[in-house]
Write a protein that holds these residues in place. Structure first.
Motif, PDB file in Angstrom:
ATOM      1  N   THR A  15       0.813  -1.002   0.009  1.00 24.53           N
ATOM      2  CA  THR A  15      -0.072   0.186  -0.008  1.00 24.53           C
ATOM      3  C   THR A  15       0.736   1.219  -0.055  1.00 24.53           C
ATOM      4  N   ILE A  16       0.613   2.365  -0.680  1.00 20.06           N
ATOM      5  CA  ILE A  16       1.109   3.602  -0.503  1.00 20.06           C
ATOM      6  C   ILE A  16      -0.087   4.354  -0.656  1.00 20.06           C
ATOM      7  N   LYS A  17      -0.209   5.460   0.450  1.00 16.81           N
ATOM      8  CA  LYS A  17      -1.071   6.426   0.333  1.00 16.81           C
ATOM      9  C   LYS A  17      -0.434   7.706   0.685  1.00 16.81           C
ATOM     10  N   ASP A  18      -1.029   8.757   0.275  1.00 14.45           N
ATOM     11  CA  ASP A  18      -0.622  10.214   0.748  1.00 14.45           C
ATOM     12  C   ASP A  18      -1.524  10.789   1.542  1.00 14.45           C
ATOM     13  N   PRO A  19      -0.866  11.030   3.012  1.00 16.32           N
ATOM     14  CA  PRO A  19      -1.973  11.537   4.024  1.00 16.32           C
ATOM     15  C   PRO A  19      -1.933  12.935   3.897  1.00 16.32           C
ATOM     16  N   THR A  20      -2.935  13.179   2.976  1.00 16.43           N
ATOM     17  CA  THR A  20      -3.275  15.061   2.747  1.00 16.43           C
ATOM     18  C   THR A  20      -4.276  15.094   3.611  1.00 16.43           C
ATOM     19  N   ARG A  21      -5.251  16.067   3.269  1.00 13.81           N
ATOM     20  CA  ARG A  21      -6.200  16.325   4.386  1.00 13.81           C
ATOM     21  C   ARG A  21      -6.922  15.073   5.173  1.00 13.81           C
ATOM     22  N   GLY A  22      -6.875  15.503   6.420  1.00 16.88           N
ATOM     23  CA  GLY A  22      -7.445  14.341   7.375  1.00 16.88           C
ATOM     24  C   GLY A  22      -6.186  13.519   7.949  1.00 16.88           C
ATOM     25  N   GLY A  23      -5.067  14.004   7.109  1.00 19.07           N
ATOM     26  CA  GLY A  23      -3.746  13.320   7.945  1.00 19.07           C
ATOM     27  C   GLY A  23      -3.676  12.043   7.926  1.00 19.07           C
ATOM     28  N   LEU A  24      -2.381  11.535   8.900  1.00 17.78           N
ATOM     29  CA  LEU A  24      -2.010  10.028   8.797  1.00 17.78           C
ATOM     30  C   LEU A  24      -3.390   9.258   9.613  1.00 17.78           C
ATOM     31  N   ALA A  25      -4.021   9.753  10.463  1.00 20.15           N
ATOM     32  CA  ALA A  25      -4.657   8.759  11.130  1.00 20.15           C
ATOM     33  C   ALA A  25      -6.069   8.679  10.200  1.00 20.15           C
ATOM     34  N   SER A  26      -6.379   9.621   9.402  1.00 19.37           N
ATOM     35  CA  SER A  26      -7.544   9.223   8.551  1.00 19.37           C
ATOM     36  C   SER A  26      -7.064   8.334   7.404  1.00 19.37           C
ATOM     37  N   ALA A  27      -5.828   8.594   6.925  1.00 11.50           N
ATOM     38  CA  ALA A  27      -5.536   7.968   5.741  1.00 11.50           C
ATOM     39  C   ALA A  27      -5.346   6.299   6.400  1.00 11.50           C
ATOM     40  N   LEU A  28      -4.774   6.379   7.567  1.00 10.67           N
ATOM     41  CA  LEU A  28      -4.551   4.887   7.936  1.00 10.67           C
ATOM     42  C   LEU A  28      -5.809   4.175   8.430  1.00 10.67           C
ATOM     43  N   THR A  29      -6.692   5.130   8.901  1.00 13.17           N
ATOM     44  CA  THR A  29      -8.266   4.484   9.184  1.00 13.17           C
ATOM     45  C   THR A  29      -8.653   3.830   7.885  1.00 13.17           C
ATOM     46  N   GLU A  30      -8.611   4.373   6.657  1.00 14.79           N
ATOM     47  CA  GLU A  30      -9.077   4.078   5.336  1.00 14.79           C
ATOM     48  C   GLU A  30      -8.402   2.748   5.148  1.00 14.79           C
ATOM     49  N   ILE A  31      -7.181   2.385   5.115  1.00 15.29           N
ATOM     50  CA  ILE A  31      -6.314   1.372   4.946  1.00 15.29           C
ATOM     51  C   ILE A  31      -6.665  -0.024   5.712  1.00 15.29           C
ATOM     52  N   ALA A  32      -6.955   0.449   7.255  1.00 18.29           N
ATOM     53  CA  ALA A  32      -7.446  -0.505   8.059  1.00 18.29           C
ATOM     54  C   ALA A  32      -8.643  -1.326   7.532  1.00 18.29           C
ATOM     55  N   GLN A  33      -9.797  -0.372   7.306  1.00 17.52           N
ATOM     56  CA  GLN A  33     -11.206  -0.605   6.685  1.00 17.52           C
ATOM     57  C   GLN A  33     -11.090  -1.418   5.498  1.00 17.52           C
ATOM     58  N   ASN A  34     -10.394  -0.829   4.559  1.00 17.21           N
ATOM     59  CA  ASN A  34     -10.305  -1.332   3.076  1.00 17.21           C
ATOM     60  C   ASN A  34      -9.556  -2.853   3.221  1.00 17.21           C
ATOM     61  N   SER A  35      -8.616  -2.913   3.925  1.00 15.65           N
ATOM     62  CA  SER A  35      -7.842  -4.130   4.048  1.00 15.65           C
ATOM     63  C   SER A  35      -8.279  -5.174   4.968  1.00 15.65           C
ATOM     64  N   GLN A  36      -9.251  -4.742   6.010  1.00 20.10           N
ATOM     65  CA  GLN A  36      -9.780  -5.570   7.025  1.00 20.10           C
ATOM     66  C   GLN A  36      -8.768  -6.056   7.937  1.00 20.10           C
ATOM     67  N   VAL A  37      -7.854  -4.965   8.515  1.00 21.80           N
ATOM     68  CA  VAL A  37      -6.856  -5.507   9.393  1.00 21.80           C
ATOM     69  C   VAL A  37      -6.833  -4.452  10.578  1.00 21.80           C
ATOM     70  N   ARG A  38      -5.853  -4.962  11.553  1.00 26.32           N
ATOM     71  CA  ARG A  38      -5.855  -3.958  12.740  1.00 26.32           C
ATOM     72  C   ARG A  38      -4.413  -3.530  12.694  1.00 26.32           C
ATOM     73  N   ILE A  39      -4.271  -2.204  12.925  1.00 30.01           N
ATOM     74  CA  ILE A  39      -2.849  -1.385  12.621  1.00 30.01           C
ATOM     75  C   ILE A  39      -2.606  -0.788  13.965  1.00 30.01           C
ATOM     76  N   GLU A  40      -1.396  -0.915  14.380  1.00 33.53           N
ATOM     77  CA  GLU A  40      -1.146  -0.461  15.658  1.00 33.53           C
ATOM     78  C   GLU A  40       0.201   0.542  15.495  1.00 33.53           C
ATOM     79  N   LEU A  41      -0.037   1.619  15.815  1.00 36.56           N
ATOM     80  CA  LEU A  41       1.209   2.746  15.786  1.00 36.56           C
ATOM     81  C   LEU A  41       1.858   3.050  17.220  1.00 36.56           C
ATOM     82  N   GLU A  42       3.289   3.244  17.077  1.00 41.56           N
ATOM     83  CA  GLU A  42       3.754   3.658  18.232  1.00 41.56           C
ATOM     84  C   GLU A  42       3.966   5.155  18.268  1.00 41.56           C
ATOM     85  N   GLU A  43       3.488   5.644  19.221  1.00 38.45           N
ATOM     86  CA  GLU A  43       3.321   7.536  18.959  1.00 38.45           C
ATOM     87  C   GLU A  43       4.980   8.011  18.981  1.00 38.45           C
TER      88      GLU A  43
END
Lengths: 353, 81, 331
Positions: free
Chosen positions: C217-245
């Motif tokens: 996956t490659i995605k540009d985190p434009t409007r909505g930022g990192l969190a919105s883009a990764l939420t979309e990836i998690a939904q579309n790919s049906q996976v759980r994503i864990e980030l380290e702040e």
């Protein structure tokens, strides 16, 4: 974050778990910035399940009544009028819309910017929304004084301030309220001093004035729990690098130079006696309520909103008929949804599925 | 309820304004609400106003409950960094 | 002298419009296809590749900002969208909607910036359009670009392709674009040096794909930022994503501004960064192509679609798609 601070947080979390030992305890924070910080740091994930932290009426913007907001919207839709506001207010609903869709609205970081706008736009009436609790009110009071002494004719303030103690008194007087202690607002206390909250001790409920880092908050929870378990009722100051016993008297006194208390309507809660502020007659030229021909009109507050009871800890968001249907983060009805980490907004986020 | 953060005073101007710095972000803040402000002070900023001057680290008094706790857990006397 | 401005006639098809196209557009953007001034352009075909098409509109305010302008943005945004599918961008279209009264000098600067950025990205502007709306019916300038690119059939990069076991990377610090705009847009007197990160990333994607095709996956985190883009990836790919702040890169000044006005950097817009998701063994190649600021910020796990942030304080919280745009707040 320093490794030593992380270790402290971990030891505090362990100590809190040991102290609580499955006893059901409910703490309330009454500061929107605590609400945000607790969510941001993931504090609740560090606490035992029987310890609940609920959000009280800690967002002065979220509790603004529909009637007050509608008046601001009406002013913003007048020609030659420009309403200056903090960004928080933009999405709080009035009768049927919010300030975000009004015509002449400018978001400012500092109320000082509104005074500058008035100087730079002599042909326009600049109305600053006077928002906030005891922390923000002195800023606005100081501007009102400056504007009065500089005879700035095109500047006024629409006061919508709220005071913290009357709401807390209402909460502690409620026999059904299940609260065991308060995490008290650090920045209100910076102005008012800790003495301002000592009435809680006589009401039989303790509290701790807290700062806003994750370590501050964990420490505050620890000392509060320690007192509750030991049966001590007192108001402690765990933000001593900022908060003094008597606060910042210069700032606090400014409030009372410019304003006096009045009854005020809180969204979702109702009218609380002497919980708002109006501008004294001496400064009425700067009061937007007096200045314009346009006046506040009756606006029906949203019916069926149970934010008041949610804030008291008597009901949960799922008990509300608006929740998730007519009340969502994008179209909020009550203050618990207006605040992005308010009880209802958090439930919407985390319990939606 | 009130977003406020500590910043450092860089310069005090004569019109009740001071230039403050927050990690490279500089801006002017009002000094109307405080007294005896000095360059180098750490202050609390709320919506463009200095609302309080912070107490120096070594002048702080921590809550006894926390002092005890940190001593017991061997995490040092002063609770914060 | 009064500045020369756009009038209704610049979009009316007559002499003024032709002069404008010739003097400004062709002068800065000219190439063998555009120079013909035909109603459409005939492009080269790549029979063994798949065509990729995208479009985006640009309404940014102010049009000139620290580190860029609407011209650079309208090339980068579309080029980066194409490259996020692994495509090599070939051609862009360019449509202006101008408000009567917009200064010609500004427009010329914007077109020059478009030409320069297109050259940097190695794409051509092959066709375009200009419309003028009456004063008060626009915001100076709006731009739409569409982009055509080609991707190798062996490359399959999509927000649906993220798999458990993958790592999540970002190609540099977050939030600079939005914080640069904030400085220029709002009348707020903050002095800081943050510049927009607006940059074409297609050549880096090309380099990456020359070394591996095992990118999910490659995605540009434009409007909505990192969190919105990764939420979309998690939904579309049906996976759980864990980030380290603590691993998420944010520049010091961006962080300082976020603290001051109450913004969350995870929701700030970027215009020159990618989120890249790939198997762990491919991360050195991503770092080699995108540079030393590229950082692993999290991992992908099996489970209900979710985005979890492990906070620096040792707790965790769920991140959701942005609900409201961020405004400076006091609470």
């Amino acid at each position: 974050m320093a490794e030593s601070d992380k270790n402290k947080i971990k030891s505090l979390a362990d100590a809190i778990r040991d102290l609580v030992d499955d006893t059901p305890i409910t703490l309330m924070e009454v500061c929107g910035t605590h609400t945000m910080a607790i969510a941001r740091y993931g504090i609740k994930s560090l606490l035992p399940a029987s310890l609940d932290i609920v959000s009280g009426p800690g967002c002065p913007v979220c509790v603004t009544s529909a009637q007050d907001i509608q008046f601001a919207i009406d002013l913003a839709n007048q020609k030659d009028c420009l309403v200056a506001t903090f960004g928080d207010m933009i999405k709080v609903p009035g009768e049927s819309s919010n300030l975000g869709s009004a015509q002449n609205v400018e978001v400012v970081y500092s109320p000082f910017d509104a005074l500058e706008m008035a100087r730079q736009n002599p042909g326009k009436e600049i109305v600053l929304l006077g928002l906030g609790f005891e922390t923000t009110t002195p800023l606005i009071a100081s501007l009102i004084k400056s504007a009065a002494s500089s005879n700035l004719g095109n500047f006024s303030v629409l006061p919508m301030h709220k005071l913290v103690p009357p709401a807390l008194k209402l909460l502690v007087a409620d026999h059904d309220s299940k609260l065991d202690g308060f995490i008290l607002p650090g920045h209100v206390s910076a102005i008012t001093g800790t003495g301002y909250f000592e009435f809680l001790e006589t009401a039989g409920i303790g509290g701790v004035v807290s700062g806003f880092t994750s370590l501050d908050i964990m420490e505050s929870i620890y000392v509060l729990i320690a007192d509750i378990i030991a049966g001590r009722t007192r108001v402690l100051n765990n933000y001593e690098r900022v908060v003094r016993k008597n606060g910042n008297p210069k700032a606090f006194n400014l409030i009372w130079e410019v304003y006096e208390p009045e009854d005020s309507k809180w969204r979702g809660i109702g009218t609380i006696p002497a919980s708002g502020l109006h501008i004294k007659d001496k400064y009425e030229d700067l009061d937007a309520n007096c200045k314009f021909e346009l006046k506040k009109r009756e606006v029906e507050e949203p019916k069926g909103c149970i934010c008041g009871e949610i804030l008291m800890g008597r009901k949960k968001p799922k008990d509300c008929r608006h929740f998730g249907k007519t009340c969502t983060p994008l179209y909020p009805v009550g203050p618990c949804m207006v605040s992005s980490e308010g009880t209802c907004a958090a439930w919407y986020k985390y319990h939606k599925e | 309820m009130c977003l406020a953060i500590p910043v450092q005073v860089k310069e005090i101007k004569n019109n009740n304004r001071a230039v403050v710095d927050n990690n490279g972000v500089n801006f002017e803040a009002s000094t109307n609400l405080v007294e005896n402000l000095k360059v180098g002070d750490f202050v609390l900023i709320h919506a463009g106003f200095i609302i309080e001057i912070l107490t120096r680290d070594d002048a702080r008094e921590k809550l006894a409950l926390l002092e005890e706790f940190y001593q017991k857990t061997g995490r040092g006397k002063n609770g914060r960094e | 002298m009064e500045p020369k401005i756009i009038t209704i006639n610049h979009g009316a098809g007559g002499r003024l419009m032709h002069e404008f196209i010739h003097d400004s557009i062709v002068a800065h953007l000219g190439n063998s296809k555009l120079d013909k001034m035909d109603d459409s352009s005939v492009l080269q075909n790549y029979p063994h590749k798949l065509p990729v098409l995208t479009t985006d509109s640009y309404v940014v305010h102010p049009v000139f900002f620290s580190g860029g302008d609407i011209g650079r943005l309208c090339v980068c945004g579309t080029v980066n969208d194409l490259a996020a599918s692994g495509a090599e961008p070939l051609a862009l279209t360019l449509s202006f909607i101008l408000e009567e009264g917009f200064e010609l000098e500004k427009l010329d600067k914007i077109i020059a910036s478009i030409g320069k950025t297109a050259k940097e990205a190695g794409v051509e502007i092959v066709t375009g359009d200009t419309k003028v709306v009456e004063k008060g019916k626009g915001d100076g300038i709006f731009i739409n670009t569409a982009g055509l690119g080609f991707v190798d059939p062996g490359v399959s990069i999509s927000s649906h392709n993220t798999l458990p076991g993958d790592l999540v990377l970002v190609t540099g610090p977050l939030g600079n674009h939005e914080m640069a705009l904030f400085k220029d847009r709002e009348n707020m007197n903050f002095q800081y040096s943050v510049q927009s990160d607006v940059t074409p990333l297609n050549l880096k994607v090309k380099e990456l794909l020359a070394h591996t095709r095992n990118i999910h996956t490659i995605k540009d985190p434009t409007r909505g930022g990192l969190a919105s883009a990764l939420t979309e990836i998690a939904q579309n790919s049906q996976v759980r994503i864990e980030l380290e702040e603590e691993k998420i890169p944010v520049d010091k000044e961006v962080k300082a501004m976020c603290d001051l006005v109450g913004f969350d950097p995870l929701y700030l817009a970027n215009e020159g960064k990618y989120i890249i998701v790939c198997p762990p063994e491919e991360t050195p190649k991503v770092k080699a192509a995108f540079g030393s600021e590229t950082t692993v910020i999290g991992q992908v796990e099996k489970g209900q679609p979710d985005l979890i942030l492990n906070t620096a304080s040792g707790g965790n919280r769920r991140l959701i798609m942005m609900e409201n745009i961020q405004l400076p707040r006091i609470c």
